[in-house]
Design a protein around this motif. Sequence first.
Motif, PDB file in Angstrom:
ATOM      1  N   GLY A  78       0.814  -1.206   0.000  1.00  0.00           N
ATOM      2  CA  GLY A  78       0.000   0.000   0.000  1.00  0.00           C
ATOM      3  C   GLY A  78       0.848   1.256   0.000  1.00  0.00           C
ATOM      4  N   ARG A  79       0.192   2.392  -0.220  1.00  0.00           N
ATOM      5  CA  ARG A  79       0.918   3.658  -0.333  1.00  0.00           C
ATOM      6  C   ARG A  79       1.563   4.068   0.987  1.00  0.00           C
ATOM      7  N   ARG A  80       0.894   3.835   2.098  1.00  0.00           N
ATOM      8  CA  ARG A  80       1.486   4.231   3.379  1.00  0.00           C
ATOM      9  C   ARG A  80       2.784   3.473   3.621  1.00  0.00           C
ATOM     10  N   LEU A  81       2.782   2.180   3.316  1.00  0.00           N
ATOM     11  CA  LEU A  81       3.999   1.394   3.481  1.00  0.00           C
ATOM     12  C   LEU A  81       5.071   1.827   2.485  1.00  0.00           C
ATOM     13  N   PHE A  82       4.662   2.134   1.251  1.00  0.00           N
ATOM     14  CA  PHE A  82       5.629   2.638   0.280  1.00  0.00           C
ATOM     15  C   PHE A  82       6.307   3.906   0.797  1.00  0.00           C
ATOM     16  N   ASP A  83       5.533   4.832   1.338  1.00  0.00           N
ATOM     17  CA  ASP A  83       6.116   6.081   1.837  1.00  0.00           C
ATOM     18  C   ASP A  83       7.144   5.817   2.940  1.00  0.00           C
ATOM     19  N   LEU A  84       6.924   4.760   3.730  1.00  0.00           N
ATOM     20  CA  LEU A  84       7.886   4.418   4.778  1.00  0.00           C
ATOM     21  C   LEU A  84       9.157   3.831   4.187  1.00  0.00           C
ATOM     22  N   VAL A  85       9.008   2.848   3.291  1.00  0.00           N
ATOM     23  CA  VAL A  85      10.204   2.171   2.778  1.00  0.00           C
ATOM     24  C   VAL A  85      10.994   3.051   1.822  1.00  0.00           C
ATOM     25  N   ASP A  86      10.319   3.994   1.150  1.00  0.00           N
ATOM     26  CA  ASP A  86      11.017   4.892   0.235  1.00  0.00           C
ATOM     27  C   ASP A  86      11.459   6.180   0.919  1.00  0.00           C
ATOM     28  N   GLY A  87      11.092   6.335   2.186  1.00  0.00           N
ATOM     29  CA  GLY A  87      11.462   7.540   2.917  1.00  0.00           C
ATOM     30  C   GLY A  87      12.930   7.548   3.291  1.00  0.00           C
ATOM     31  N   PRO A  88      13.400   8.646   3.854  1.00  0.00           N
ATOM     32  CA  PRO A  88      14.842   8.797   4.173  1.00  0.00           C
ATOM     33  C   PRO A  88      15.358   7.761   5.156  1.00  0.00           C
ATOM     34  N   ASP A  89      14.487   7.224   6.015  1.00  0.00           N
ATOM     35  CA  ASP A  89      14.909   6.208   6.985  1.00  0.00           C
ATOM     36  C   ASP A  89      14.431   4.821   6.581  1.00  0.00           C
ATOM     37  N   GLY A  90      14.086   4.662   5.309  1.00  0.00           N
ATOM     38  CA  GLY A  90      13.542   3.398   4.834  1.00  0.00           C
ATOM     39  C   GLY A  90      14.601   2.423   4.363  1.00  0.00           C
ATOM     40  N   TRP A  91      14.270   1.662   3.338  1.00  0.00           N
ATOM     41  CA  TRP A  91      15.158   0.606   2.856  1.00  0.00           C
ATOM     42  C   TRP A  91      16.477   1.151   2.316  1.00  0.00           C
ATOM     43  N   ASP A  92      17.507   0.304   2.422  1.00  0.00           N
ATOM     44  CA  ASP A  92      18.780   0.586   1.761  1.00  0.00           C
ATOM     45  C   ASP A  92      19.348  -0.742   1.271  1.00  0.00           C
ATOM     46  N   ASP A  93      20.624  -0.789   0.973  1.00  0.00           N
ATOM     47  CA  ASP A  93      21.212  -2.008   0.406  1.00  0.00           C
ATOM     48  C   ASP A  93      21.242  -3.167   1.398  1.00  0.00           C
ATOM     49  N   THR A  94      21.139  -2.882   2.683  1.00  0.00           N
ATOM     50  CA  THR A  94      21.223  -3.942   3.687  1.00  0.00           C
ATOM     51  C   THR A  94      19.896  -4.257   4.343  1.00  0.00           C
ATOM     52  N   THR A  95      18.907  -3.393   4.169  1.00  0.00           N
ATOM     53  CA  THR A  95      17.584  -3.638   4.738  1.00  0.00           C
ATOM     54  C   THR A  95      16.550  -3.481   3.639  1.00  0.00           C
ATOM     55  N   GLY A  96      15.464  -4.189   3.793  1.00  0.00           N
ATOM     56  CA  GLY A  96      14.409  -4.125   2.793  1.00  0.00           C
ATOM     57  C   GLY A  96      13.904  -5.505   2.477  1.00  0.00           C
ATOM     58  N   GLY A 119      -1.568  -3.590   6.651  1.00  0.00           N
ATOM     59  CA  GLY A 119      -2.730  -4.348   7.058  1.00  0.00           C
ATOM     60  C   GLY A 119      -3.970  -4.053   6.238  1.00  0.00           C
ATOM     61  N   ALA A 120      -4.195  -2.795   5.899  1.00  0.00           N
ATOM     62  CA  ALA A 120      -5.392  -2.435   5.131  1.00  0.00           C
ATOM     63  C   ALA A 120      -5.338  -3.030   3.727  1.00  0.00           C
ATOM     64  N   THR A 121      -4.160  -3.052   3.132  1.00  0.00           N
ATOM     65  CA  THR A 121      -4.017  -3.610   1.784  1.00  0.00           C
ATOM     66  C   THR A 121      -4.282  -5.105   1.792  1.00  0.00           C
ATOM     67  N   ILE A 122      -3.695  -5.813   2.752  1.00  0.00           N
ATOM     68  CA  ILE A 122      -3.937  -7.249   2.857  1.00  0.00           C
ATOM     69  C   ILE A 122      -5.400  -7.523   3.191  1.00  0.00           C
ATOM     70  N   GLY A 123      -5.959  -6.762   4.114  1.00  0.00           N
ATOM     71  CA  GLY A 123      -7.364  -6.955   4.469  1.00  0.00           C
ATOM     72  C   GLY A 123      -8.286  -6.753   3.282  1.00  0.00           C
ATOM     73  N   SER A 124      -8.020  -5.735   2.480  1.00  0.00           N
ATOM     74  CA  SER A 124      -8.840  -5.471   1.298  1.00  0.00           C
ATOM     75  C   SER A 124      -8.718  -6.602   0.276  1.00  0.00           C
ATOM     76  N   ALA A 125      -7.499  -7.072   0.071  1.00  0.00           N
ATOM     77  CA  ALA A 125      -7.290  -8.173  -0.875  1.00  0.00           C
ATOM     78  C   ALA A 125      -7.969  -9.446  -0.391  1.00  0.00           C
ATOM     79  N   PHE A 126      -7.890  -9.692   0.899  1.00  0.00           N
ATOM     80  CA  PHE A 126      -8.519 -10.879   1.481  1.00  0.00           C
ATOM     81  C   PHE A 126     -10.032 -10.799   1.321  1.00  0.00           C
ATOM     82  N   ASP A 127     -10.608  -9.647   1.662  1.00  0.00           N
ATOM     83  CA  ASP A 127     -12.058  -9.475   1.551  1.00  0.00           C
ATOM     84  C   ASP A 127     -12.543  -9.577   0.111  1.00  0.00           C
ATOM     85  N   ALA A 128     -11.690  -9.194  -0.842  1.00  0.00           N
ATOM     86  CA  ALA A 128     -12.067  -9.254  -2.255  1.00  0.00           C
ATOM     87  C   ALA A 128     -11.882 -10.643  -2.859  1.00  0.00           C
ATOM     88  N   GLY A 129     -11.433 -11.594  -2.055  1.00  0.00           N
ATOM     89  CA  GLY A 129     -11.251 -12.951  -2.550  1.00  0.00           C
ATOM     90  C   GLY A 129     -10.041 -13.120  -3.447  1.00  0.00           C
TER      91      GLY A 129
END
Length: 204
Positions: free
Chosen positions: A62-80, A146-156
């Motif tokens: 989801g977008r909220r998670l993307f903003d975290l992992v792409d943010g300045p304290d997000g993923w790098d070559d050793t985390t992600g 969680g919202a992205t997974i929940g939505s996908a689960f509810d949509a079958g």
Amino acid sequence: MTRIIADISISLDGFVTGPDPSPEHGLGVGGEALHTWAFSDDPDDRRLLREATARSGAVVLGRRLFDLVDGPDGWDDTTGYGAGEVGKPAFVVVTSSVPESVRLTGLDWRFVTTGVADAVAVARERAQAASSAGGKDLDVVIMGGGATIGSAFDAGLVDVLSLHLAPVLLGSGTPLFTGTAPRTLVQRGVTPTSTATHLLYDVL
């Protein structure tokens, strides 16, 4: 065959973040305990992480998670996602608007503004293309939030539910399931480790 796998860490009381998640503290208060298993030296934890990431042909988030992992304290070559375990699968972001810029330009990003079903369809195409290129079956992994997974689960849309049950009670936070319609699951695996209980279900 490309499967759609929802894969997420969860507390004993059903939360995938602690209380008060924010851009600075994406997992909320105490939420880091949910992912202890992913950084442990337990051989079964390492094996499960390696196996899960190795089968990833595309990843939905989801977008909220993307903003975290792409943010300045997000993923790098050793985390992600699968750092040190796999190559770089395609990443498909469910969002209402495409970001103006992306920090992690070395990753293959796709932004889908028409909902989770279309995002999963795009991810399936990417995973199938990667399967053909690599000569082995690869899956789509919905990693959250969680919202992205929940939505996908509810949509079958989910074929397999992979939960990493952390031995922690968070009290509040982001629940994984809210008002979910009844659904039958078939238990396919239970792996207890020193840091979590890993649960695998087929979704009928």
